[in-house]
Design a protein around this motif. Structure first.
Motif, mmCIF file in Angstrom:
data_model
loop_
_atom_site.group_PDB
_atom_site.id
_atom_site.type_symbol
_atom_site.label_atom_id
_atom_site.label_comp_id
_atom_site.label_asym_id
_atom_site.label_seq_id
_atom_site.Cartn_x
_atom_site.Cartn_y
_atom_site.Cartn_z
ATOM 1 N N ALA A 170 4.077 -0.114 1.595
ATOM 2 C CA ALA A 170 4.314 -1.253 0.712
ATOM 3 C C ALA A 170 5.011 -2.375 1.481
ATOM 4 N N TYR A 171 4.716 -3.612 1.078
ATOM 5 C CA TYR A 171 5.281 -4.790 1.726
ATOM 6 C C TYR A 171 6.307 -5.480 0.833
ATOM 7 N N GLU A 172 7.348 -6.004 1.475
ATOM 8 C CA GLU A 172 8.277 -6.903 0.812
ATOM 9 C C GLU A 172 7.632 -8.291 0.724
ATOM 10 N N PRO A 173 8.126 -9.162 -0.162
ATOM 11 C CA PRO A 173 7.555 -10.506 -0.255
ATOM 12 C C PRO A 173 7.628 -11.313 1.046
ATOM 13 N N ASN A 174 8.577 -10.966 1.938
ATOM 14 C CA ASN A 174 8.697 -11.693 3.209
ATOM 15 C C ASN A 174 7.797 -11.129 4.303
ATOM 16 N N GLY A 175 6.974 -10.131 3.977
ATOM 17 C CA GLY A 175 6.047 -9.561 4.945
ATOM 18 C C GLY A 175 6.574 -8.364 5.698
ATOM 19 N N SER A 176 7.837 -7.994 5.503
ATOM 20 C CA SER A 176 8.374 -6.788 6.135
ATOM 21 C C SER A 176 7.979 -5.564 5.313
ATOM 22 N N LEU A 177 8.157 -4.377 5.900
ATOM 23 C CA LEU A 177 7.807 -3.150 5.202
ATOM 24 C C LEU A 177 8.947 -2.686 4.299
ATOM 25 N N VAL A 178 8.597 -2.167 3.145
ATOM 26 C CA VAL A 178 9.594 -1.608 2.242
ATOM 27 C C VAL A 178 10.201 -0.363 2.879
ATOM 28 N N SER A 179 11.498 -0.237 2.832
ATOM 29 C CA SER A 179 12.181 0.908 3.423
ATOM 30 C C SER A 179 11.662 2.215 2.838
ATOM 31 N N ARG A 180 11.505 3.209 3.719
ATOM 32 C CA ARG A 180 11.036 4.525 3.263
ATOM 33 C C ARG A 180 12.023 5.195 2.317
ATOM 34 N N SER A 181 13.238 4.713 2.249
ATOM 35 C CA SER A 181 14.224 5.292 1.345
ATOM 36 C C SER A 181 13.983 4.882 -0.107
ATOM 37 N N ARG A 182 13.091 3.921 -0.321
ATOM 38 C CA ARG A 182 12.839 3.425 -1.675
ATOM 39 C C ARG A 182 11.563 4.039 -2.256
ATOM 40 N N PRO A 183 11.542 4.324 -3.545
ATOM 41 C CA PRO A 183 10.333 4.854 -4.190
ATOM 42 C C PRO A 183 9.173 3.858 -4.057
ATOM 43 N N GLY A 184 7.973 4.406 -3.844
ATOM 44 C CA GLY A 184 6.795 3.547 -3.751
ATOM 45 C C GLY A 184 6.592 2.899 -2.403
ATOM 46 N N SER A 185 7.403 3.264 -1.418
ATOM 47 C CA SER A 185 7.273 2.638 -0.095
ATOM 48 C C SER A 185 6.030 3.112 0.645
ATOM 49 N N VAL A 186 5.547 4.316 0.300
ATOM 50 C CA VAL A 186 4.355 4.882 0.938
ATOM 51 C C VAL A 186 3.274 5.076 -0.121
ATOM 52 N N LEU A 187 2.071 4.591 0.159
ATOM 53 C CA LEU A 187 0.952 4.696 -0.771
ATOM 54 C C LEU A 187 0.122 5.928 -0.444
ATOM 55 N N HIS A 188 -0.543 6.482 -1.468
ATOM 56 C CA HIS A 188 -1.254 7.743 -1.268
ATOM 57 C C HIS A 188 -2.689 7.760 -1.803
ATOM 58 N N ASP A 189 -3.025 6.905 -2.748
ATOM 59 C CA ASP A 189 -4.349 6.957 -3.364
ATOM 60 C C ASP A 189 -5.419 6.394 -2.420
ATOM 61 N N PRO A 190 -6.381 7.216 -1.967
ATOM 62 C CA PRO A 190 -7.365 6.765 -0.987
ATOM 63 C C PRO A 190 -8.178 5.546 -1.424
ATOM 64 N N ASP A 191 -8.637 5.529 -2.677
ATOM 65 C CA ASP A 191 -9.448 4.396 -3.136
ATOM 66 C C ASP A 191 -8.624 3.118 -3.203
ATOM 67 N N GLU A 192 -7.394 3.237 -3.692
ATOM 68 C CA GLU A 192 -6.509 2.068 -3.765
ATOM 69 C C GLU A 192 -6.216 1.526 -2.370
ATOM 70 N N VAL A 193 -5.937 2.425 -1.453
ATOM 71 C CA VAL A 193 -5.626 2.017 -0.085
ATOM 72 C C VAL A 193 -6.841 1.373 0.580
ATOM 73 N N ALA A 194 -8.024 1.951 0.363
ATOM 74 C CA ALA A 194 -9.236 1.395 0.967
ATOM 75 C C ALA A 194 -9.498 -0.020 0.454
ATOM 76 N N ALA A 195 -9.352 -0.218 -0.857
ATOM 77 C CA ALA A 195 -9.555 -1.552 -1.427
ATOM 78 C C ALA A 195 -8.526 -2.537 -0.874
ATOM 79 N N ARG A 196 -7.318 -2.064 -0.679
ATOM 80 C CA ARG A 196 -6.253 -2.898 -0.126
ATOM 81 C C ARG A 196 -6.592 -3.329 1.298
ATOM 82 N N VAL A 197 -7.088 -2.402 2.096
ATOM 83 C CA VAL A 197 -7.454 -2.724 3.478
ATOM 84 C C VAL A 197 -8.619 -3.708 3.516
#
Length: 272
Positions: A170-197
């Motif tokens: 996940a990205y912060e509004p400034n373009g940096s990555l959301v810290s792994r300590s926060r919920p939702g920082s890592v995405l898991h759904d293959p279809d969602e991720v593919a569409a995002r890419v």
């Protein structure tokens, strides 16, 4: 035909411990960021992963890190610039030798974890990392976030600066990555991720955690190899890109063939 590189962090086991399905990922990505023994990896794993990459024509990158096996390189470590320079030189030397024996070569460098985050923001650490890369081999590229201190330092040293985006972070509004300590920082759904890419590649944008669209400029897209959903995500990304007429191809080419003494062989940098 438009192209994009897919990279993944691989070779991140240690001893009897393994992480992810490296062979399956190497069948899908075009560049492999191979752990160099600081946060993960050992001599056997490094050589084995380099051989597997060479056999598939996947470009090899050095995934350098702070010396932090216990914390998997995801904890900040206080080091002086000279100590960090020496650590990166040491790690590059080890992977360069492994890649050579495998019949390939290291073509780029991408820091891992805490070192990546710190050096992207801190010009002093960025300078130490890039100075080490330039001292070892000025033909190497540096892979990092667009506009980061790492890529600015690469430009100052005359190295190729390659921008990357993250498929599963996940990205912060400034373009940096959301810290792994926060919920939702890592995405898991293959279809969602593919569409995002696909949107990253075709529109140059991604949706940040606050719902806004941010600019994402990338020559390479990372899928983390240690995620439980890594293979499914990489497969979904590659399938969707291919359907949309976008070829997956390494930004840095691997050697066309292995030396006669090597037990492995390599082909073009574009994975099949």
């Amino acid at each position: 035909m438009p192209t994009i590189d897919l990279n993944s962090d691989l070779g991140e086991g240690f001893g009897a411990w393994t992480a992810g399905d490296d062979r399956a990922m190497l069948d899908l990505v075009s560049s492999a960021n191979i752990a160099c023994g600081a946060h993960a990896g050992d001599p056997t794993i490094m050589l084995d992963t380099c051989r597997a990459a060479a056999e598939r024509g996947v470009a090899i990158g050095a995934h350098v890190a702070y010396r932090d096996l216990v914390g998997f390189g995801r904890r900040p470590v206080h080091v002086t610039p000279d100590e960090l320079h020496a650590d990166v030189v040491h790690q590059l030397g080890a992977l360069t030798a492994a890649a050579h024996v495998a019949g390939s070569r290291v073509t780029y460098v991408k820091p891992h974890g805490a070192l990546y985050n710190t050096a992207c923001a801190d010009p002093v650490q960025a300078e130490a990392v890039v100075r080490a890369v330039a001292d070892v081999d000025p033909s190497l590229a540096v892979l990092a976030l667009p506009g980061s201190e790492l890529l600015l330092a690469a430009g100052r040293h005359g190295l190729r600066a390659v921008s990357e985006s993250f498929a599963d972070r996940a990205y912060e509004p400034n373009g940096s990555l959301v810290s792994r300590s926060r919920p939702g920082s890592v995405l898991h759904d293959p279809d969602e991720v593919a569409a995002r890419v696909l949107r990253m590649v075709t529109e140059g944008v991604a949706t940040a955690v606050d719902g806004t669209d941010i600019s994402v400029r990338a020559d390479s897209v990372c899928v983390h190899g240690d995620s439980p959903d890594a293979v499914a995500m990489a497969r979904a990304i590659r399938t969707l890109l291919t359907e949309q007429g976008i070829a997956v191809r390494a930004f840095a080419s691997a050697p066309a063939s292995a030396p006669a003494s090597s037990s492995s062989s390599s082909s073009s940098a574009s994975s099949s």
